[in-house]
Design an enzyme around this catalytic site. Structure first.
Site, PDB file in Angstrom:
ATOM      1  N   ASP A   1       2.734  -5.932  12.262  1.00 40.47           N
ATOM      2  CA  ASP A   1       3.400  -6.514  11.087  1.00 40.47           C
ATOM      3  C   ASP A   1       4.882  -6.737  11.378  1.00 40.47           C
ATOM      4  OD1 ASP A   1       0.925  -5.976   9.884  1.00 40.47           O
ATOM      5  OD2 ASP A   1       1.624  -4.052   9.089  1.00 40.47           O
TER       6      ASP A   1
ATOM      7  N   ASN B   1       0.824  -1.212   0.000  1.00 47.00           N
ATOM      8  CA  ASN B   1       0.000   0.000   0.000  1.00 47.00           C
ATOM      9  C   ASN B   1       0.855   1.257   0.000  1.00 47.00           C
ATOM     10  OD1 ASN B   1      -2.398  -1.419   0.195  1.00 47.00           O
ATOM     11  ND2 ASN B   1      -2.593  -1.168   2.410  1.00 47.00           N
TER      12      ASN B   1
ATOM     13  N   GLY C   1      -0.205  -5.699  22.451  1.00 43.22           N
ATOM     14  CA  GLY C   1       0.191  -4.291  22.569  1.00 43.22           C
ATOM     15  C   GLY C   1       1.132  -4.081  23.746  1.00 43.22           C
TER      16      GLY C   1
END
Ligand code: RIB
Length: 291
Positions: free
Chosen positions: A237, A10, A207
């Site tokens: 990722d 992207n 997280g």
């Protein structure tokens, strides 16, 4: 062994915002930048920077040829990235002052993969090689099935999360990477506790609470390193790419988990997605000072 990564590429359009816009609100940004992103591309760069070999399989439009060049410059094999007539995939990302984000993606060329492109990419793969997939391209179920038929191992980062797609992928997957919320949703969809999900290796990122890993033999967790995030885009990722690369290079899962956690910790202290991913020497240096 190279990891074959069938994944999205992207163009990330990133707006730093004072707060996320509410419905009906027009908001002036604090700053703007564009960079390389896409869960697939971020993971390929993480694998390469972790010291692994990776063949990226994907598509860009003419507007994304620079993204392909950037992947090549990072050591990713890009001979299986084809060029489309249409536009590349892109993401519009808002990042707030806490480093949190909201993301809207447009699939573009990422959704034009073909059966023959997948077959070509898998052609030279050997039994035992890893195939990595995410949910931002088409053809993932077909790719997983073809890879299993050839004796490959399939790693699946189930993001952006869709419980129905993930449930269909599970029978063809050897390693699944999900965050805590996705793991709970998947367990709910499959009517079983997370620990009973029928996948050999389960990586759950949490997280700032760290991550856990389990397989048939062992189960353990790692605490997150304490850092001040400026942008969490691509942290998952980075974690997945680093973890898979280090496993593939022969690290034991506990070592791979610690290295992946350190890589993600560094990554969130820098702006951007792919551009924020650290090299393995930066990760080792960080681990020296964060025991
Ligand atoms: O995981 C982060 C990525 O999600 C961004 O780079 C964006 O492109 C979207 O795919």
């Amino acid at each position: 062994m190279p990891v074959i990564n069938i994944g999205s590429i992207n163009i990330d359009y990133v707006h730093r915002v004072p707060h996320f816009p509410a419905a009906g609100e027009t908001l002036r940004n604090l700053s703007y930048s564009a960079g390389l992103g896409g869960k697939g591309a971020n993971q390929s760069i993480a694998i390469a920077l972790a010291g692994g070999q990776v063949d990226h399989v994907g598509r860009v439009g003419e507007d994304g040829l620079w993204a392909k060049d950037k992947l090549t410059a990072h050591g990713v094999n890009t001979s299986n990235i084809l060029t489309d007539n249409g536009a590349s995939g892109h993401a519009v990302i808002y990042v707030d002052n806490a480093g949190e984000n909201t993301i809207v993606i447009h699939g573009g060329a990422n959704e034009n993969l073909t059966k023959s492109q997948i077959a070509n990419a898998l052609d030279s793969a050997q039994p035992g090689d890893w195939l990595l997939l995410q949910n931002e391209t088409n053809m993932i179920l077909q790719a997983a099935q073809a890879a299993k038929a050839k004796g490959l191992k399939v790693a699946y980062a189930a993001a952006p999360f869709d419980a129905a797609i993930a449930a269909k992928m599970i029978p063809h997957v050897d390693l699944i990477a999900v965050n805590e919320i996705e793991a709970a949703q998947l367990a709910d969809t499959m009517h079983m506790p997370v620990n009973d999900l029928p996948v050999e290796k389960i990586l759950i990122t949490k997280g700032s609470k760290g991550a856990t890993y389990s397989d048939g033999d062992e189960s353990f967790g790692v605490k997150a390193f304490k850092v001040t995030p400026v942008d969490t885009t691509g942290a998952g990722d980075t974690f997945t790419g680093y973890f898979l690369a280090r496993l593939d290079l022969g690290d034991d899962p506990a070592t791979a988990l610690k290295i992946a956690s350190a890589a993600a910790a560094i990554q969130v202290t820098r702006p951007g997605a792919a551009d924020a991913i650290p090299t393995i020497s930066e990760v080792f240096e960080f681990l020296e000072t964060h025991k």
